[in-house]
Enzyme design. Structure first.
Site, PDB file in Angstrom:
ATOM      1  N   ARG A 128     -11.847 -35.965  48.694  1.00 11.22           N
ATOM      2  CA  ARG A 128     -12.157 -34.463  48.683  1.00 11.22           C
ATOM      3  C   ARG A 128     -11.099 -33.803  48.068  1.00 11.22           C
ATOM      4  NH1 ARG A 128     -14.551 -31.012  53.496  1.00 11.22           N
ATOM      5  NH2 ARG A 128     -12.300 -30.445  53.745  1.00 11.22           N
ATOM      6  N   ARG A 134      -8.881 -29.122  47.481  1.00  7.51           N
ATOM      7  CA  ARG A 134      -8.449 -28.031  48.364  1.00  7.51           C
ATOM      8  C   ARG A 134      -7.171 -28.327  48.903  1.00  7.51           C
ATOM      9  NH1 ARG A 134     -12.755 -27.488  53.367  1.00  7.51           N
ATOM     10  NH2 ARG A 134     -10.863 -27.603  54.643  1.00  7.51           N
ATOM     11  N   ARG A 145      -4.879 -31.681  61.218  1.00  9.39           N
ATOM     12  CA  ARG A 145      -6.463 -31.212  61.626  1.00  9.39           C
ATOM     13  C   ARG A 145      -7.153 -32.031  62.324  1.00  9.39           C
ATOM     14  NH1 ARG A 145      -7.859 -31.050  55.599  1.00  9.39           N
ATOM     15  NH2 ARG A 145     -10.064 -30.335  55.983  1.00  9.39           N
TER      16      ARG A 145
HETATM   17  P1  AMP Z   1     -12.898 -25.982  57.464  1.00  8.05           P
HETATM   18  O1  AMP Z   1     -13.048 -25.616  55.922  1.00  8.05           O
HETATM   19  O2  AMP Z   1     -13.912 -25.569  58.520  1.00  8.05           O
HETATM   20  O3  AMP Z   1     -12.290 -27.474  57.569  1.00  8.05           O
HETATM   21  O4  AMP Z   1     -11.579 -24.973  57.767  1.00  8.05           O
HETATM   22  C1  AMP Z   1     -10.493 -25.080  57.086  1.00  8.05           C
HETATM   23  C2  AMP Z   1      -9.217 -24.349  57.883  1.00  8.05           C
HETATM   24  O5  AMP Z   1      -9.572 -22.887  58.145  1.00  8.05           O
HETATM   25  C3  AMP Z   1      -9.147 -24.916  59.113  1.00  8.05           C
HETATM   26  O6  AMP Z   1      -8.186 -26.138  59.149  1.00  8.05           O
HETATM   27  C4  AMP Z   1      -8.255 -24.016  60.095  1.00  8.05           C
HETATM   28  O7  AMP Z   1      -6.939 -23.642  59.566  1.00  8.05           O
HETATM   29  C5  AMP Z   1      -9.319 -22.673  59.433  1.00  8.05           C
HETATM   30  N1  AMP Z   1     -10.370 -22.338  60.478  1.00  8.05           N
HETATM   31  C6  AMP Z   1     -11.682 -22.461  59.870  1.00  8.05           C
HETATM   32  N2  AMP Z   1     -12.598 -22.220  60.743  1.00  8.05           N
HETATM   33  C7  AMP Z   1     -11.790 -21.731  61.840  1.00  8.05           C
HETATM   34  C8  AMP Z   1     -11.923 -21.327  63.372  1.00  8.05           C
HETATM   35  N3  AMP Z   1     -13.482 -21.155  63.611  1.00  8.05           N
HETATM   36  N4  AMP Z   1     -10.908 -21.063  64.071  1.00  8.05           N
HETATM   37  C9  AMP Z   1      -9.568 -21.334  63.566  1.00  8.05           C
HETATM   38  N5  AMP Z   1      -9.206 -21.387  62.600  1.00  8.05           N
HETATM   39  C10 AMP Z   1     -10.250 -21.914  61.405  1.00  8.05           C
END
Ligand code: AMP
Length: 191
Positions: A128, A134, A145
């Protein structure tokens, strides 16, 4: 209302399955990751703070995320339900979500957990990174992560299991096969 949490490690296919669920069930998609990336692009105060955490693969602090989510729910008063994608990610967020939904006289109907092994997750995220560009899909941030997921997010599975709201689905395989299993599970509870 049909409120669903789609749960799983980074790269487990939450976003892809969410898109299909939205089309079939007419729900509103709330992806906290997408919202935060929008805040970063627009260079808002929240975006500037979030960027630092996202770049390291850490979670954005609970109080910021909970406040952001709470104000978004207020702007969708009469919908069929929400699919929460990438939220909640900590027990505090899970408890806050229950409270916010209670205040809107609704609740979570079901949590779908997509399980995929870590070797496959890493492979998908690196791919990805090449395609979607990204910034957090690079090998160091991916490791961070996945560790954050294991330590801070996975304990939420027990929270939903205790409430009898957890459905586990194998997230390996084709998008269509996985969606068929997701649909079967949702149709059972959405009769
Ligand atoms: P994602 O697209 O859901 O993988 O989110 C990308 C990044 O955004 C994550 O690695 C976190 O740094 C931040 N993030 C997204 N959703 C949350 C959440 N519910 N709580 C805290 N950080 C978040």
């Amino acid at each position: 209302m049909l409120n669903i949490v789609i749960f799983g490690a980074p790269g487990s296919g939450k976003g892809t399955q969410s898109e299909l669920i939205i089309k079939k069930y007419g729900l509103d998609h709330i992806s906290t990751g997408d919202i935060l990336r929008g805040e970063i692009e627009n260079q808002t105060e929240l975006g500037k703070i979030a960027d630092k955490y996202i770049a390291k693969g850490h979670l954005v602090p609970d109080e910021l995320i909970i406040a952001m989510l709470s104000s978004i729910l207020d702007t969708h008063p009469h919908n069929k339900g929400f699919i929460f994608d990438g939220f909640p990610r900590t027990l505090a967020q899970g408890e806050a979500l229950d409270k916010i939904l209670r205040d809107h006289s609704t609740s979570i109907a079901v949590t779908i957990n997509l399980s995929v092994d870590e070797a496959e997750l890493t492979k998908r995220l690196l791919k990805r990174g090449e395609i979607a560009g990204r910034s957090d899909d690079n090998i160091d941030t991916i490791h961070s992560r996945l560790e954050v997921y294991r330590k801070q997010t996975e304990p939420l599975l027990a929270y939903y299991k205790k409430q009898g709201k957890l459905i586990g689905i194998q997230g390996n395989g084709s998008v269509d096969d996985i969606f068929e299993k997701v649909s079967e599970a949702l149709d059972r509870i959405n009769k």
